[in-house]
Scaffold this active site. Structure first.
Site, PDB file in Angstrom:
ATOM      1  N   TYR A  82      82.526  63.317  75.280  1.00 11.38           N
ATOM      2  CA  TYR A  82      81.814  63.388  73.998  1.00 11.38           C
ATOM      3  C   TYR A  82      80.319  63.634  74.188  1.00 11.38           C
ATOM      4  CZ  TYR A  82      79.432  61.597  69.834  1.00 11.38           C
ATOM      5  OH  TYR A  82      78.588  61.432  68.761  1.00 11.38           O
ATOM      6  N   LYS A 132      78.084  67.078  73.505  1.00 15.16           N
ATOM      7  CA  LYS A 132      76.993  66.995  72.518  1.00 15.16           C
ATOM      8  C   LYS A 132      75.663  67.386  73.160  1.00 15.16           C
ATOM      9  CE  LYS A 132      76.982  65.611  68.737  1.00 15.16           C
ATOM     10  NZ  LYS A 132      77.096  66.347  67.440  1.00 15.16           N
TER      11      LYS A 132
END
Length: 493
Positions: free
Chosen positions: A237, A241
């Protein structure tokens, strides 16, 4: 920094909300509709193949949520008409170029009328399969930027990221940009095009080997974690990002882009009412597992700060940055929205709040029994945790497994229940270990300047409506009377 009236700015504006079914995006939409009913249009980009499926998502995942209760009460019978006038559905897919928009007339309308774009779109699973996370969290940002450049009236693009793009750094973490090509642990050579090719090659290899869909899913999850670890991020994640932010750095050109980085987002503090939350979010995994009696021990630095911020404060900060930077080309403007610097809360506080709350108000399980909790045992190192789990749980579980086999599965239900609890703990530890020992503090100088500019520009009354100062939070009151009750109401099943 000039800062005019937020309410006045929102009047007659068209806003493209990307990832509109997300937790923060829903709160954003509700807030805009409630405080400025004269907003012209909110275009809601929803991942859908056609208008019908987008409409179903709008009603099932957005409008029917309890979040819109206050707006419905205020508008009464006019609610449905108001919503149909103000919201325009945009079926699309951020992972595709031009969002895979199939209606050229709608696309032309959005490009010619949009004043602001807010990109909420993300997959937030820590162990998401790498191809999915890369497509949404990284390449999706490229597609947003390309689309933004075709919006002729665009004033500002706000990209919602996460403070944890910093990786596992400690100390004071300033509001600086992610640099392409150099990872946070000093390993050079990060190349997003090469990551995309690595994903394609991996998928091709798996397909050639005849892997099942389940096998491919697990392999791509493992692949994402492996690639993240190589370059210094703890999970897929935050890795993807961070790469999304890198693309902003290199591709934004003349687009006015602001990056908002919230920390761990929790339930609403005040608006539209206290305690609204959706899904199990970050630290809430611990609260849910503990309240249900599935968490008796955990791994953490009990004195460490965990940085949380209520969702409505994040949304208010997003709206404020949108107004402050409209029509003002900016360079590397990043806002941390969190609490660790100005109003820290620590794991020992969470331990205490959870114990006191569920001791006084125990959870009632599906069988109608009260789940009685004890103060959770917190272990301060991985070695002590593994030792504790082996002696306290794995050895007895092995004995129970043998007894279960000897007595013709007589203890099967008990065995499965204990095993499920053990693996719940192990999975939580594996996913959250980097944050349970995280010793960074997020600088928020830009965010403080934003608050000061709002006050000095004469919008004191609006500041009460668009509040995002963490110093106003009494953490004991928030957790005991707002957040944990909200988790019990909206998340416990």
């Amino acid at each position: 920094m000039e800062f005019g009236s937020i309410i006045h700015f929102l009047e007659d504006k068209n806003v493209l909300v990307i990832g509109a079914a997300g937790f923060l995006a829903k709160i954003f939409v509700e807030k805009i509709l409630r405080v400025q009913p004269n907003v012209k249009k909110l275009y809601l980009l929803l991942r859908a193949t056609d208008a019908e499926s987008a409409s179903q998502r709008l009603h099932n995942e957005i409008i029917q949520k309890d979040l819109f209760r206050l707006l419905k009460e205020n508008l009464g019978a006019k609610f449905n008409t108001f919503v149909s006038e103000k919201l325009t559905l945009v079926p699309g897919d951020i992972s595709q170029e031009d969002f895979n928009l199939k209606d050229p007339i709608l696309r032309e309308e959005i490009c010619s009328q949009t004043h602001c774009i807010i990109n909420f779109a993300a997959t937030t699973n820590f162990d998401e399969r790498y191809d999915v996370a890369l497509g949404i969290n990284t390449l999706g940002v490229k597609h947003v930027l390309n689309f933004a450049k075709s919006c002729i009236k665009l004033k500002v693009l706000v990209h919602v990221s996460t403070a944890y793009v910093c990786g596992e750094r400690g100390g004071l973490i300033i509001e600086d940009s992610c640099q392409l090509g150099v990872s946070l642990n000093g390993v050079p050579g990060l190349d997003i095009d090469m990551e995309k090719k690595a994903v394609e090659d991996k998928l091709y290899q798996l397909q050639q080997e005849g892997a099942t869909e389940d096998d491919i899913k697990m392999a791509m999850k493992d692949f994402g974690m492996k690639r993240a670890t190589i370059y210094g991020w703890p999970n897929t994640y935050v890795f993807t990002k961070a790469m999304g932010e890198m693309l902003i750095e290199t591709l934004k050109e003349n687009v006015s882009v602001v990056i908002v980085r919230p920390t761990m987002v929790t339930s609403t503090y005040r608006e539209p009412f206290p305690g609204w939350v959706e899904g199990v979010r970050t630290i809430d995994s611990l609260i849910v597992a503990y309240g249900k009696g599935k968490l008796t021990c955990f791994l953490a630095d009990i004195k460490a700060t965990f940085d949380v911020i209520p969702a409505d404060m994040v949304v208010n900060a997003i709206i404020s940055t949108m107004v402050a930077h409209a029509n003002k080309p900016c360079d590397n403007i990043i806002y941390h929205v969190g609490s660790s610097l100005e109003n820290p809360v620590r794991y020992h506080n969470l331990q205490d709040y959870g114990f006191r709350y569920f001791k006084a108000k125990p959870y009632v399980n599906k069988e109608g029994n009260y789940v009685m909790v004890r103060k959770v045992t917190v272990l301060d190192s991985m070695a002590s945790f593994q030792r504790y789990m082996f002696i306290r749980y794995f050895l007895p579980l092995k004995g129970l497994e043998l007894a279960n086999a000897a007595f013709c599965q007589y203890f099967q239900r008990t065995y499965l229940d204990i095993r499920r609890k053990i693996y719940t703990v192990m999975r939580l530890v594996d996913l959250y270990r980097p944050y349970l020992f995280f010793n960074g503090v997020f600088d928020n100088m830009n965010t403080k300047k934003l608050r000061i500019a709002a006050r000095e520009s004469g919008v004191e009354m609006e500041e009460y409506l668009f509040y995002f100062d963490p110093k106003m939070i009494d953490w004991e009151d928030y957790f005991m009377n707002i957040h944990i009750p909200g988790i019990v109401k909206y998340v416990f099943k």
